[in-house]
Design an enzyme around this catalytic site. Structure first.
Site, PDB file in Angstrom:
ATOM      1  N   ASP A 133     -16.934  39.435 -33.295  1.00 16.47           N
ATOM      2  CA  ASP A 133     -16.477  38.482 -32.093  1.00 16.47           C
ATOM      3  C   ASP A 133     -15.785  37.650 -32.499  1.00 16.47           C
ATOM      4  O   ASP A 133     -14.805  37.032 -31.797  1.00 16.47           O
ATOM      5  CB  ASP A 133     -17.817  38.259 -31.363  1.00 16.47           C
ATOM      6  CG  ASP A 133     -18.452  39.212 -30.521  1.00 16.47           C
ATOM      7  OD1 ASP A 133     -17.953  40.422 -30.524  1.00 16.47           O
ATOM      8  OD2 ASP A 133     -19.384  39.060 -29.825  1.00 16.47           O
ATOM      9  N   ARG A 282     -26.133  37.502  -9.490  1.00 20.59           N
ATOM     10  CA  ARG A 282     -26.431  37.935  -8.244  1.00 20.59           C
ATOM     11  C   ARG A 282     -27.461  37.414  -7.403  1.00 20.59           C
ATOM     12  O   ARG A 282     -27.475  36.981  -6.519  1.00 20.59           O
ATOM     13  CB  ARG A 282     -26.651  39.448  -8.389  1.00 20.59           C
ATOM     14  CG  ARG A 282     -25.244  40.420  -8.122  1.00 20.59           C
ATOM     15  CD  ARG A 282     -25.438  41.465  -8.475  1.00 20.59           C
ATOM     16  NE  ARG A 282     -26.146  41.646  -9.860  1.00 20.59           N
ATOM     17  CZ  ARG A 282     -26.073  42.921 -10.846  1.00 20.59           C
ATOM     18  NH1 ARG A 282     -25.455  44.003 -10.257  1.00 20.59           N
ATOM     19  NH2 ARG A 282     -26.377  42.900 -11.894  1.00 20.59           N
TER      20      ARG A 282
HETATM   21  P1  AMP Z   1     -22.046  40.987 -18.073  1.00 17.10           P
HETATM   22  O1  AMP Z   1     -23.011  40.271 -19.423  1.00 17.10           O
HETATM   23  O2  AMP Z   1     -20.613  41.040 -18.557  1.00 17.10           O
HETATM   24  O3  AMP Z   1     -22.585  42.352 -17.976  1.00 17.10           O
HETATM   25  O4  AMP Z   1     -22.429  40.112 -16.948  1.00 17.10           O
HETATM   26  C1  AMP Z   1     -23.593  39.871 -16.453  1.00 17.10           C
HETATM   27  C2  AMP Z   1     -23.593  39.056 -15.393  1.00 17.10           C
HETATM   28  O5  AMP Z   1     -22.657  39.657 -14.276  1.00 17.10           O
HETATM   29  C3  AMP Z   1     -25.067  38.897 -14.528  1.00 17.10           C
HETATM   30  O6  AMP Z   1     -25.070  37.543 -14.285  1.00 17.10           O
HETATM   31  C4  AMP Z   1     -24.750  39.751 -13.247  1.00 17.10           C
HETATM   32  O7  AMP Z   1     -25.540  38.998 -12.169  1.00 17.10           O
HETATM   33  C5  AMP Z   1     -23.566  39.427 -12.735  1.00 17.10           C
HETATM   34  N1  AMP Z   1     -22.806  40.436 -11.998  1.00 17.10           N
HETATM   35  C6  AMP Z   1     -22.822  41.669 -12.137  1.00 17.10           C
HETATM   36  N2  AMP Z   1     -22.392  42.375 -10.959  1.00 17.10           N
HETATM   37  C7  AMP Z   1     -22.117  41.197 -10.139  1.00 17.10           C
HETATM   38  C8  AMP Z   1     -21.905  41.362  -8.702  1.00 17.10           C
HETATM   39  N3  AMP Z   1     -21.458  42.316  -8.006  1.00 17.10           N
HETATM   40  N4  AMP Z   1     -21.834  39.896  -7.932  1.00 17.10           N
HETATM   41  C9  AMP Z   1     -22.274  38.970  -8.686  1.00 17.10           C
HETATM   42  N5  AMP Z   1     -22.438  38.912 -10.101  1.00 17.10           N
HETATM   43  C10 AMP Z   1     -22.711  39.983 -10.703  1.00 17.10           C
END
Ligand code: AMP
Length: 395
Positions: A133, A282
C-alpha cells in the site's frame, strides 16, 4: 494466466482468482472465484491459523480452476516501510523484512507474513508477489513526509509519513512501480478526462472503511492524508484521523490510559463509530435521515474534515484538474458526496445533483458544466490492480 489475489487481515483472509489475458488485462470473465475466510485464530472457529484458512480456500478453488494450475499469487501488504518502493517477488528474506515492519502496521503485517509462509508451504512452486500500500506514496517530497520533530526521531526510529491505499495496473510513462487504489483510480480519471497521466493534477478521495485523500501532481502522489500509520487524516469508520498529539499524553497522564487502550480508542472506537455509534456509513446516513443528531454531527465532522483536505491539496498540486471519489463510500454514497461538495463552493466547485445521484458503472463526471474543477466518481478494483502487478512480475 491465473492469478490468486490474497488479502490477509489479522483474523480474515480474502481471496479472488482472476484470469488475465496475455497483455495483462482482465479476461472476459475476470473473477473466476472469490471468498472470505473469517475468524481465523478465534477459539471454536475451526480455523486455527492462516494455513488452515488456505486449506479451505484450496478446496473452494478446485472447482473454479477446473484442474488448471494457478500461475501466481499476489498478496496485498499494508506497510512496506522505506525499503519496498515497488512490488517484490517473495523470498524468505522478504517475508522476514515484512515481519520486521510489524511495529508500523501491527494489525496487518504479521498476518500478511503468516499468509505468505502458509502459501509457500502449501504451493512451493507457485511464484508469489507482494504489493505494498505504501509504495505509491514514495514519490512524496520530503516537505510532505517529514514531521517537524528532531531529525533523529526520523533517522533513528523511522518516524515519518508513509501513506497507504492500494495498487495500480500499468500506467503510461513516469509513475513509480507499486502503489495502490489511488494509483489505479488516478490513471482511470486522467484517461476519462483525456489528460496525459504524466501531466495530471488531482485530489483523489479514497473513502471506504479506511479513508484517505491523496494529492496527485504530474500523475504521482505528492501528499497523502495517512501518516506514520493509517490512523492519520480523515474521519474513518472507527479511526479518529487527525488529533492533537497532546490528547494522547493528557489521557495517559490524567485519565490512566495506557498505550494499548489508546490504540484501541483511536483505531477501533473512534471515527463514525465514536461520534455516531455506527461505523457503517449507510447506517449513519439512515440514522441522520431519521433525525438522529449524533449521526448528523458525525457527517458534519467527517465532511468538514474532508473538505479542508481537498482545499489544502488543491494548493499542494498547484490547482487540481479533478476531484475524484472512489471506494465504498466515495462510489456509492451520493448524500455524503453532496455534503462534501456543498462545502467546496469557494473553489468554484459546482455539482449536478441528478448526476450525483445517478447510478453509473465506470468512471463518470458528476460536476456541473460550469464547475471550476471537474468532479468524478471512479470505481476502484484493488484485486485487479494487485493481479496486474503480480502478472508483471511473475510472467
Ligand atoms: P470499503 O471499505 O471500500 O468497502 O467501504 C465500506 C464503506 O462503504 C462502509 O462505510 C459502507 O457503509 C459504505 N458503503 C457501501 N455502499 C454504500 C452505499 N450504497 N451508500 C453509502 N455507503 C455505502
Amino acid at each position: 494466466m491465473l492469478v490468486l489475489v490474497i488479502n490477509s487481515g489479522s483474523s480474515s483472509l480474502k481471496y479472488q482468482l482472476r484470469e488475465l489475458a496475455d497483455d495483462g488485462t482482465d479476461a472476459p470473465v475476470p473473477v473466476l472465484a472469490q471468498g472470505l475466510v473469517e475468524r481465523i485464530g478465534v477459539p471454536g472457529s475451526g480455523v486455527p491459523d492462516h494455513a488452515a484458512a488456505l486449506e479451505q480456500v484450496e478446496a473452494e478453488l478446485a472447482e473454479a480452476t477446473g484442474g488448471r494450475t494457478i500461475d501466481a499469487a499476489g498478496h496485498r501488504v499494508v506497510h512496506g516501510g522505506e525499503r519496498f518502493t515497488a512490488p517484490a517477488r517473495v523470498t524468505n528474506e522478504v517475508i522476514r523484512a515484512i515481519e520486521r515492519l510489524a511495529p508500523l502496521a501491527p494489525l496487518h503485517n504479521p498476518a500478511a507474513a503468516q499468509g505468505l509462509r502458509a502459501m509457500a508451504e502449501r504451493w512451493p512452486d507457485m511464484p508469489q508477489v507482494v504489493v505494498f500500500d505504501t509504495s505509491f506514496h514514495q514519490t512524496m517530497p520530503r516537505e510532505a513526509w517529514q514531521y517537524a520533530l528532531p531529525d533523529e526521531v526520523y533517522t533513528e526510529h523511522g518516524i515519518r509519513r508513509y501513506g497507504f491505499p492500494r495498487p495500480r495496473p500499468p500506467p503510461p510513462p513516469p509513475p513509480p512501480p507499486g502503489g495502490t487504489s489511488h494509483d489505479l483510480v488516478t490513471g482511470l480519471a486522467a484517461e476519462h478526462l483525456g489528460i496525459p497521466r504524466g501531466e495530471f493534477r488531482a485530489v483523489v478521495l479514497h473513502l471506504g472503511n479506511g479513508a484517505s485523500a491523496t494529492a496527485i501532481r504530474d500523475g504521482v502522489s505528492v501528499d497523502t492524508s495517512m501518516g506514520y500509520t493509517p490512523l492519520a487524516g480523515l474521519v474513518m469508520g472507527t479511526r479518529s484521523g487527525d488529533l492533537d498529539p497532546s490528547v494522547v499524553t493528557h489521557l495517559m497522564r490524567n485519565h490512566g490510559y495506557d498505550a494499548e487502550e489508546l490504540d484501541t480508542l483511536m483505531n477501533r472506537r473512534s471515527g463514525l463509530l465514536g461520534l455516531a455509534g455506527e461505523a457503517d456509513m449507510r447506517q449513519v446516513l439512515e440514522n441522520a435521515a431519521s433525525g438522529d443528531g449524533r449521526a448528523r454531527n458525525a457527517l458534519d465532522v467527517a465532511s468538514y474534515r474532508l473538505a479542508k483536505y481537498v482545499g489544502g491539496y488543491h494548493v499542494a498540486v498547484g490547482g487540481a484538474q479533478a476531484i475524484v471519489f472512489t471506494a465504498g463510500i466515495g462510489e456509492n454514497s451520493a448524500p455524503f458526496r453532496a455534503r462534501v461538495l456543498d462545502r467546496l463552493g469557494a473553489l468554484g466547485v459546482a455539482y449536478d445533483a441528478e448526476a450525483n445521484r445517478a447510478r453509473v458503472a465506470g468512471p463518470h463526471t458528476i460536476s456541473a458544466p460550469e464547475s471550476a474543477i471537474p468532479v468524478l466518481v471512479v470505481p476502484t478494483d484493488e484485486e485487479q490492480a494487485i493481479a496486474r502487478l503480480t502478472w508483471e512480475l511473475a510472467r
